[in-house]
Design an enzyme around this catalytic site. Structure first.
Site, PDB file in Angstrom:
ATOM      1  N   HIS A  32     -14.879   6.221  68.428  1.00 15.17           N
ATOM      2  CA  HIS A  32     -15.238   5.963  69.835  1.00 15.17           C
ATOM      3  C   HIS A  32     -16.745   5.751  69.998  1.00 15.17           C
ATOM      4  CE1 HIS A  32     -11.325   6.451  71.790  1.00 15.17           C
ATOM      5  NE2 HIS A  32     -11.085   7.386  70.901  1.00 15.17           N
ATOM      6  N   THR A  33     -17.416   5.454  68.916  1.00 16.88           N
ATOM      7  CA  THR A  33     -18.848   5.170  68.985  1.00 16.88           C
ATOM      8  C   THR A  33     -19.093   3.668  69.106  1.00 16.88           C
ATOM      9  OG1 THR A  33     -18.746   5.307  66.584  1.00 16.88           O
ATOM     10  CG2 THR A  33     -19.734   7.176  67.738  1.00 16.88           C
ATOM     11  N   GLY A 117       0.680  -0.806  60.969  1.00 13.97           N
ATOM     12  CA  GLY A 117       0.605   0.077  62.133  1.00 13.97           C
ATOM     13  C   GLY A 117       0.299   1.523  61.808  1.00 13.97           C
ATOM     14  N   GLY A 119      -2.788   2.531  61.170  1.00 13.91           N
ATOM     15  CA  GLY A 119      -4.210   2.730  61.431  1.00 13.91           C
ATOM     16  C   GLY A 119      -5.089   2.290  60.279  1.00 13.91           C
ATOM     17  N   LEU A 120      -4.525   1.558  59.335  1.00 14.02           N
ATOM     18  CA  LEU A 120      -5.307   1.058  58.200  1.00 14.02           C
ATOM     19  C   LEU A 120      -5.682  -0.416  58.400  1.00 14.02           C
ATOM     20  CD1 LEU A 120      -3.433   2.810  55.279  1.00 14.02           C
ATOM     21  CD2 LEU A 120      -5.605   3.420  56.298  1.00 14.02           C
ATOM     22  N   GLU A 155      -7.694 -11.800  67.200  1.00 11.50           N
ATOM     23  CA  GLU A 155      -7.007 -10.685  67.881  1.00 11.50           C
ATOM     24  C   GLU A 155      -7.147 -10.829  69.400  1.00 11.50           C
ATOM     25  OE1 GLU A 155      -5.673  -7.517  66.519  1.00 11.50           O
ATOM     26  OE2 GLU A 155      -6.312  -7.659  64.420  1.00 11.50           O
ATOM     27  N   ASP A 167     -13.053  -3.460  61.898  1.00 13.14           N
ATOM     28  CA  ASP A 167     -11.976  -3.615  60.917  1.00 13.14           C
ATOM     29  C   ASP A 167     -12.165  -4.860  60.060  1.00 13.14           C
ATOM     30  OD1 ASP A 167     -11.084  -1.464  62.298  1.00 13.14           O
ATOM     31  OD2 ASP A 167      -9.373  -2.480  63.232  1.00 13.14           O
TER      32      ASP A 167
HETATM   33  P1  ADP Z   1      -2.498  -2.306  62.092  1.00 13.78           P
HETATM   34  O1  ADP Z   1      -3.042  -1.015  62.608  1.00 13.78           O
HETATM   35  O2  ADP Z   1      -1.838  -2.128  60.760  1.00 13.78           O
HETATM   36  O3  ADP Z   1      -3.517  -3.390  62.104  1.00 13.78           O
HETATM   37  P2  ADP Z   1      -1.305  -4.003  64.066  1.00 13.78           P
HETATM   38  O4  ADP Z   1      -0.190  -3.804  65.014  1.00 13.78           O
HETATM   39  O5  ADP Z   1      -2.640  -4.333  64.597  1.00 13.78           O
HETATM   40  O6  ADP Z   1      -1.347  -2.716  63.098  1.00 13.78           O
HETATM   41  O7  ADP Z   1      -0.934  -5.196  63.055  1.00 13.78           O
HETATM   42  C1  ADP Z   1       0.328  -5.246  62.477  1.00 13.78           C
HETATM   43  C2  ADP Z   1       0.846  -6.666  62.576  1.00 13.78           C
HETATM   44  O8  ADP Z   1       0.142  -7.506  61.627  1.00 13.78           O
HETATM   45  C3  ADP Z   1       2.300  -6.791  62.189  1.00 13.78           C
HETATM   46  O9  ADP Z   1       3.124  -6.589  63.313  1.00 13.78           O
HETATM   47  C4  ADP Z   1       2.370  -8.220  61.662  1.00 13.78           C
HETATM   48  O10 ADP Z   1       2.473  -9.144  62.721  1.00 13.78           O
HETATM   49  C5  ADP Z   1       1.028  -8.399  60.993  1.00 13.78           C
HETATM   50  N1  ADP Z   1       1.114  -8.024  59.569  1.00 13.78           N
HETATM   51  C6  ADP Z   1       0.365  -7.087  58.943  1.00 13.78           C
HETATM   52  N2  ADP Z   1       0.710  -6.977  57.631  1.00 13.78           N
HETATM   53  C7  ADP Z   1       1.697  -7.860  57.426  1.00 13.78           C
HETATM   54  C8  ADP Z   1       2.509  -8.218  56.288  1.00 13.78           C
HETATM   55  N3  ADP Z   1       2.351  -7.626  55.105  1.00 13.78           N
HETATM   56  N4  ADP Z   1       3.434  -9.170  56.462  1.00 13.78           N
HETATM   57  C9  ADP Z   1       3.614  -9.777  57.658  1.00 13.78           C
HETATM   58  N5  ADP Z   1       2.906  -9.492  58.751  1.00 13.78           N
HETATM   59  C10 ADP Z   1       1.962  -8.543  58.652  1.00 13.78           C
HETATM   60 MG    MG Z   2      -4.532  -4.044  63.879  1.00 14.05          MG
END
Ligand code: ADP
Ligand code: MG
Length: 383
Positions: A32-33, A117, A119-120, A155, A167
């Site tokens: 949050h910085t 999803g 958080g990485l 994004e 990120d």
């Molecule tokens: P994160 O925190 O991992 O970034 P997000 O919701 O921002 O989570 O991003 C996840 C989205 O990115 C997935 O729903 C997909 O659309 C895309 N994505 C990420 N990795 C892959 C993958 N290996 N294959 C297909 N789509 C991917």
């Molecule tokens: Mg993301």
């Protein structure tokens, strides 16, 4: 994984593809910085999105998601595709075209081992891998900095997530054994060594989804801004929390509401912890660095109030386990992972302990993800 992506391309679209990779990331400290124009300390990890790619001389590009086992044909001069995963690639192409790039149609196969999803930032890994690949393949001449911006704007404009640049920055600038101190005001960065001998970096997933995160995020933003506005009335040149010291905050404490004060105090302290932590890294003092991680969690939980019971539960076990040097919630909060810096000798026992106690309390077993600090976006050679 990389060989599988490459072979899938060969099977589907033929020989001659080039292969690229870009990683997910962790953030060691500094939460949050970013929107308060302070510092963050991310690092790239050893989990990547791989992209095999080749121009195809056709009108449409063919995109194959290895992990979803799905192919779509996209006209990059036409409408946005339906599938979200394809929008990341489409978005990167559009953002590059806005900046003057000429990109002919291509075939690509992509996939990887960044957990989605969690958080990485698998999404930044995907944007950065595609951006880096197109840049190299077509000789577009974008800098890594520009590629990070292209990912961020993908994004914003094609996914609808108004994220910062951390990120993408980490995915593109990461280096093995290094963390990146990014100044979110100037976008200047500095690398610091992060090679704790005999230690592991492990994420423990609270399994809680961040349902409150976006509404509370806006509330925190305005509380912090309200505190800044009070100080700015008295002190010239104050534009963000970056310019505010604890001394100033305390001087005008009585003019702001108690919550604004606490939110601002957290951010000022978090930047201090991060800067002190970086000095410790130069000396290889990981005990001290770990203490700052614990401090960060405490601040996020008590001052900024973006933690939750499950995250606090894990951080509390960490704090009371010998050999856990540091732990804190990572990401916006209200769920997601706790990042831990743990001595190898106690790591397995610690994770077992957390899993069984968490299961006893919440009826679910958290998943754990071990990461190693790795390299950023790059071309990959296949023998
Ligand atoms: P994160 O925190 O991992 O970034 P997000 O919701 O921002 O989570 O991003 C996840 C989205 O990115 C997935 O729903 C997909 O659309 C895309 N994505 C990420 N990795 C892959 C993958 N290996 N294959 C297909 N789509 C991917
Ligand atoms: Mg993301």
């Amino acid at each position: 994984m990389n060989t599988r992506i490459f072979n899938e391309f060969k099977k589907r679209f033929g020989a001659g593809a080039q292969l690229y990779a870009s990683p997910g990331r962790v953030n060691l400290i500094g939460e949050h910085t970013d929107y308060n124009l302070g510092f963050v300390l991310p690092a790239a990890i050893d989990k990547n999105i791989y992209v095999a790619i080749k121009p195809n001389g056709a009108t449409n590009s063919r995109l194959y998601s290895y992990d979803y086992e799905m192919e779509v044909s996209v006209d990059m001069n036409g409408e946005k595709p339906e599938q979200q995963w394809a929008c990341y690639i489409y978005g990167v192409v559009q953002e590059m075209k806005k900046r003057g790039a000429k990109i002919d149609a291509f075939d690509c196969v992509f996939g990887g081992d960044v957990p989605l999803g969690a958080g990485l930032s698998s999404s930044a890994a995907l944007e950065s891998a595609v951006g880096y690949a197109l840049n190299d393949l077509y000789g577009l001449g974008f800098s890594r900095q520009e590629l990070a911006k292209i990912g961020q704007m993908t994004e914003h404009n094609y996914i609808g997530v108004r994220c910062g640049i951390m990120d993408q920055f980490a995915s593109l600038f990461g280096q093995k054994g290094r963390v990146i101190r990014l100044d979110c005001r100037s976008l200047e960065y500095e690398l610091f060594p992060f090679e704790p001998q005999g230690c592991r970096v492990v994420l423990i997933d609270s399994m809680v989804k961040h349902s409150l995160a976006s509404s509370e995020y806006n509330v925190r933003r305005s509380q912090a801004e309200a505190g800044v506005a009070v100080v700015a009335k008295h002190v010239p040149g104050i534009e963000s929390l970056r310019d505010v010291t604890m001394e100033m905050l305390d001087t005008y404490k009585n003019e702001m509401d108690a919550l604004s004060y606490r939110r601002c105090a957290y951010v000022i302290h978090e930047n201090q912890r991060l800067l002190e932590g970086c000095e410790a890294l130069k000396k290889g003092d990981y005990e001290f660095f770990g203490e700052k991680m614990f401090g960060s969690h405490e601040g996020l939980s008590r001052e900024y109030e973006v933690s939750c019971a499950e995250l606090d539960f894990i951080a509390d076990i960490a704090r009371h386990t010998d050999g856990v040097l540091g732990a804190r919630m990572m990401g916006g909060g209200f769920g997601g992972c706790v990042i831990n810096l743990v001595k190898e000798s106690v790591c397995d026992a610690y994770l077992d302990d957390v899993k069984s106690r968490f299961n006893h309390q919440y009826g679910q077993t958290p998943r754990t993800i071990s990461v190693v600090i790795g390299d950023g976006a790059r071309r990959v050679e296949i023998e």
